[in-house]
Design a protein around this motif. Structure first.
Motif, PDB file in Angstrom:
ATOM      1  N   GLY A 312       0.812  -1.216   0.000  1.00  0.00           N
ATOM      2  CA  GLY A 312       0.000   0.000   0.000  1.00  0.00           C
ATOM      3  C   GLY A 312       0.843   1.264   0.000  1.00  0.00           C
ATOM      4  O   GLY A 312       0.511   2.242  -0.675  1.00  0.00           O
ATOM      5  N   LYS A 313       1.950   1.258   0.738  1.00  0.00           N
ATOM      6  CA  LYS A 313       2.825   2.432   0.773  1.00  0.00           C
ATOM      7  C   LYS A 313       3.480   2.679  -0.584  1.00  0.00           C
ATOM      8  O   LYS A 313       3.615   3.826  -1.022  1.00  0.00           O
ATOM      9  CB  LYS A 313       3.875   2.254   1.858  1.00  0.00           C
ATOM     10  CG  LYS A 313       3.306   2.336   3.274  1.00  0.00           C
ATOM     11  CD  LYS A 313       4.384   2.106   4.311  1.00  0.00           C
ATOM     12  CE  LYS A 313       3.794   2.173   5.717  1.00  0.00           C
ATOM     13  NZ  LYS A 313       4.827   1.916   6.758  1.00  0.00           N
ATOM     14  N   VAL A 314       3.897   1.612  -1.241  1.00  0.00           N
ATOM     15  CA  VAL A 314       4.513   1.772  -2.565  1.00  0.00           C
ATOM     16  C   VAL A 314       3.477   2.288  -3.566  1.00  0.00           C
ATOM     17  O   VAL A 314       3.764   3.171  -4.380  1.00  0.00           O
ATOM     18  CB  VAL A 314       5.127   0.444  -3.037  1.00  0.00           C
ATOM     19  CG1 VAL A 314       5.684   0.588  -4.455  1.00  0.00           C
ATOM     20  CG2 VAL A 314       6.234  -0.005  -2.087  1.00  0.00           C
ATOM     21  N   LEU A 315       2.259   1.740  -3.506  1.00  0.00           N
ATOM     22  CA  LEU A 315       1.215   2.206  -4.417  1.00  0.00           C
ATOM     23  C   LEU A 315       0.825   3.644  -4.136  1.00  0.00           C
ATOM     24  O   LEU A 315       0.492   4.405  -5.052  1.00  0.00           O
ATOM     25  CB  LEU A 315      -0.004   1.283  -4.309  1.00  0.00           C
ATOM     26  CG  LEU A 315       0.205  -0.163  -4.757  1.00  0.00           C
ATOM     27  CD1 LEU A 315      -1.080  -0.958  -4.599  1.00  0.00           C
ATOM     28  CD2 LEU A 315       0.713  -0.227  -6.192  1.00  0.00           C
ATOM     29  N   ASP A 316       0.871   4.039  -2.870  1.00  0.00           N
ATOM     30  CA  ASP A 316       0.582   5.437  -2.534  1.00  0.00           C
ATOM     31  C   ASP A 316       1.658   6.355  -3.098  1.00  0.00           C
ATOM     32  O   ASP A 316       1.351   7.430  -3.630  1.00  0.00           O
ATOM     33  CB  ASP A 316       0.496   5.581  -1.011  1.00  0.00           C
ATOM     34  CG  ASP A 316       0.073   6.980  -0.591  1.00  0.00           C
ATOM     35  OD1 ASP A 316      -1.010   7.436  -1.021  1.00  0.00           O
ATOM     36  OD2 ASP A 316       0.820   7.626   0.161  1.00  0.00           O
ATOM     37  N   ALA A 317       2.926   5.924  -3.005  1.00  0.00           N
ATOM     38  CA  ALA A 317       4.004   6.722  -3.592  1.00  0.00           C
ATOM     39  C   ALA A 317       3.835   6.836  -5.103  1.00  0.00           C
ATOM     40  O   ALA A 317       4.083   7.899  -5.691  1.00  0.00           O
ATOM     41  CB  ALA A 317       5.358   6.095  -3.254  1.00  0.00           C
ATOM     42  N   LEU A 318       3.411   5.748  -5.729  1.00  0.00           N
ATOM     43  CA  LEU A 318       3.173   5.765  -7.169  1.00  0.00           C
ATOM     44  C   LEU A 318       2.072   6.759  -7.529  1.00  0.00           C
ATOM     45  O   LEU A 318       2.198   7.548  -8.480  1.00  0.00           O
ATOM     46  CB  LEU A 318       2.805   4.360  -7.641  1.00  0.00           C
ATOM     47  CG  LEU A 318       2.489   4.191  -9.119  1.00  0.00           C
ATOM     48  CD1 LEU A 318       3.738   4.390  -9.960  1.00  0.00           C
ATOM     49  CD2 LEU A 318       1.891   2.806  -9.384  1.00  0.00           C
ATOM     50  N   LYS A 319       1.002   6.760  -6.754  1.00  0.00           N
ATOM     51  CA  LYS A 319      -0.108   7.672  -7.024  1.00  0.00           C
ATOM     52  C   LYS A 319       0.331   9.125  -6.855  1.00  0.00           C
ATOM     53  O   LYS A 319       0.024   9.983  -7.706  1.00  0.00           O
ATOM     54  CB  LYS A 319      -1.266   7.364  -6.084  1.00  0.00           C
ATOM     55  CG  LYS A 319      -2.505   8.211  -6.326  1.00  0.00           C
ATOM     56  CD  LYS A 319      -3.656   7.762  -5.447  1.00  0.00           C
ATOM     57  CE  LYS A 319      -4.920   8.563  -5.741  1.00  0.00           C
ATOM     58  NZ  LYS A 319      -6.072   8.079  -4.910  1.00  0.00           N
ATOM     59  N   LYS A 320       1.061   9.414  -5.799  1.00  0.00           N
ATOM     60  CA  LYS A 320       1.498  10.785  -5.547  1.00  0.00           C
ATOM     61  C   LYS A 320       2.493  11.259  -6.602  1.00  0.00           C
ATOM     62  O   LYS A 320       2.628  12.470  -6.830  1.00  0.00           O
ATOM     63  CB  LYS A 320       2.106  10.879  -4.152  1.00  0.00           C
ATOM     64  CG  LYS A 320       1.075  10.737  -3.043  1.00  0.00           C
ATOM     65  CD  LYS A 320       1.726  10.792  -1.669  1.00  0.00           C
ATOM     66  CE  LYS A 320       0.664  10.675  -0.569  1.00  0.00           C
ATOM     67  NZ  LYS A 320       1.279  10.658   0.786  1.00  0.00           N
ATOM     68  N   SER A 321       3.172  10.310  -7.247  1.00  0.00           N
ATOM     69  CA  SER A 321       4.135  10.689  -8.288  1.00  0.00           C
ATOM     70  C   SER A 321       3.458  11.089  -9.589  1.00  0.00           C
ATOM     71  O   SER A 321       4.118  11.587 -10.506  1.00  0.00           O
ATOM     72  CB  SER A 321       5.090   9.520  -8.566  1.00  0.00           C
ATOM     73  OG  SER A 321       4.449   8.505  -9.335  1.00  0.00           O
TER      74      SER A 321
END
Length: 490
Positions: A312-321
């Motif tokens: 979830g943290k990696v996917l959140d970073a992807l979304k914010k990018s």
């Protein structure tokens, strides 16, 4: 219509018609020469008159394409995430009654959840060989190790890989986490097509000390040791999040290979248990990492839920990018579950070619191209994803190294039917073939068995006596493929 994503998957669920967004001109043009099925291995022989074979899955192109928006015409970034020894039903969306995985469940709801997805083999390193090469593990000497446990073999740097082929088309490539395809100095991700590597070379490590199965320190950046004694899953999550947040000037492939929930059964914060395992390792107990005196269902739950939070943290970073729309995210396990895994209703576990050893959770999301809320029961396995990603990225397999997987690009993106083919597995002492609903299996007991997985996914009703012609056909199919592969060392 697609099945409800929140339902526990059962073999009776139909493959829905997939409303999909079509390739736009840019992607379609680069991939035009890589037709669906063109990367498949040797075709199964047609049955003789009167012989049984399963009915093919229905065609899925029943709805018109929905054209993609022009701004999404670029080739996708690819984030391929592997869990380690995660069982088929260890996610709540696959039926686990005691494990909560909201981030992975959401990933499945946002794309496609596969109910009949398989690993390329029943243990760690051969599955990774099948994914990285798109070929059966038995085509290479390193793939014969089940799994790799010493420095004598590995993935030869001369062999084309998913990373080297994508890099040849302009992709940036990185592998973060578990490699397990050979040791330095001869084998490394950076010798096999990945621009960057951060992770461990071996099959397991203690989560804090980073001590491996031989008692060696096993955390590297590139080919140099990297000291960090924090909890390993946290480190990998930070590294992957940093990678996806970069200002990339080209499409990228990131293989993110967690070791969670592989033994030893040490959750974040279990420093006392970690210290005891380390004490045993340093005292010369080379079996300490197997953690036969530790673990529990509760500890396993903690580790799987930690894996879910990390994804979830990696996917959140992807979304914010700002790259979420144009990134294809795939999640799966490298093989079936182990001691504390929830496998019901499957039989068997890791190392076996029964369903519990090779059937795995698999989730795919690509917002720019694939509609959400879909469930597929089409049988697929690790080499298929290699062929699929190569097609989507516009890369061609090397002619001297033909793939054994079949691209699913046409199925997922153009509504084409997946042609019936045989999925093949071989491990020492066991063999298996799946064709449609039928599975041929011979275990270490030596008896040929035949199961209809749609009716009996637990593999308890042996139909061999009832359908001898089909059994003979599938056995012959297995033997034809086996004859093409390297023999196991005596």
């Amino acid at each position: 219509m697609p099945s409800d994503q929140n339902a526990v998957p059962r073999p009776s669920e139909p493959s829905g018609s997939f409303p999909r967004r079509a390739f736009t001109t840019a992607v379609g043009a680069t991939a035009a020469g890589v037709a669906v099925g063109a990367a498949a291995g040797p075709a199964s022989a047609a049955p003789a008159a009167g012989q049984e074979r399963s009915a093919p899955h229905e065609a899925v192109a029943e709805k018109p394409f929905r054209a993609a928006r022009g701004k999404h015409s670029r080739r996708p970034n690819i984030l391929y995430i592997l869990g380690d020894d995660l069982g088929w039903a260890d996610l709540s969306s696959y039926g686990a009654p005691h494990i909560r995985t909201p981030n992975l469940d959401r990933l499945g709801r946002q794309g496609v959840r596969f109910t009949d997805a398989y690993s390329g083999s029943a243990t760690c390193s051969p599955t990774r060989f099948s994914l990285y090469t798109g070929r059966y593990p038995g085509r290479t000497a390193g793939g014969l190790a089940e799994p790799i446990a010493d420095r004598s073999v590995g993935l030869e740097p001369t062999h084309p890989t998913l990373a080297s082929l994508l890099r040849g088309t302009g992709y940036a490539t990185a592998l973060i986490g578990k490699w397990h395809c050979g040791y330095l100095p001869d084998y490394s991700p950076t010798k096999s097509g990945w621009d960057e590597f951060f992770g461990n070379f071996g099959g397991a490590l203690e989560y804090y000390s980073k001590l491996g199965l031989g008692g060696e320190y096993d955390l590297y950046e590139g080919d140099a040791e990297y000291k960090d004694l924090r909890y390993y899953t946290r480190i990998l999550t930070e590294r992957a999040s940093e990678y996806v947040r970069r200002d990339h000037d080209k499409p990228w492939l990131l293989n993110l290979n967690f070791t969670t929930p592989h033994w030893p059964w040490i959750a974040d914060g279990d420093t006392e248990e970690s210290a005891e395992v380390v004490r045993q390792i340093k005292a010369g107990n080379r079996a300490a990492l197997f953690h036969n005196d530790g673990g529990s269902v509760e500890k396993y739950r903690q580790m799987v839920e930690d894996l879910d939070r990390s994804v979830g943290k990696v996917l959140d970073a992807l979304k914010k990018s700002g790259q979420e729309e144009d990134t294809l995210v795939f999640f799966a396990s490298d093989n079936g579950g182990e001691r504390f895994s929830y496998q019901w209703p499957l039989s068997g576990s890791k190392s076996s070619l029964q369903e519990g050893g090779i059937r795995v959770p698999a989730l795919l999301r690509w917002p720019a191209r694939i509609d959400p809320g879909q469930v597929s029961d089409v049988p697929v396995f690790s080499p298929d994803w290699t062929a699929t990603l190569l097609e989507i990225a516009g890369a061609r397999p090397a002619p001297a190294y033909p793939l054994d997987g079949t691209s699913l690009g046409g199925y997922l993106l153009r509504g084409e039917r997946v042609a019936e083919r045989d999925l093949f597995w071989r491990v020492r002492g066991e063999r298996a073939v799946r064709r449609g609903d039928w599975k041929y299996y011979r275990g270490k007991g030596g008896a040929d068995q035949l199961f209809n997985l749609r009716e009996d996914q637990r593999e308890q009703a042996n139909r061999a006596a009832e359908k001898p012609a089909l059994l003979a056909e599938l056995r012959a199919s297995w033997e034809r493929t086996d004859a093409e592969l390297l023999p196991y060392p005596s």
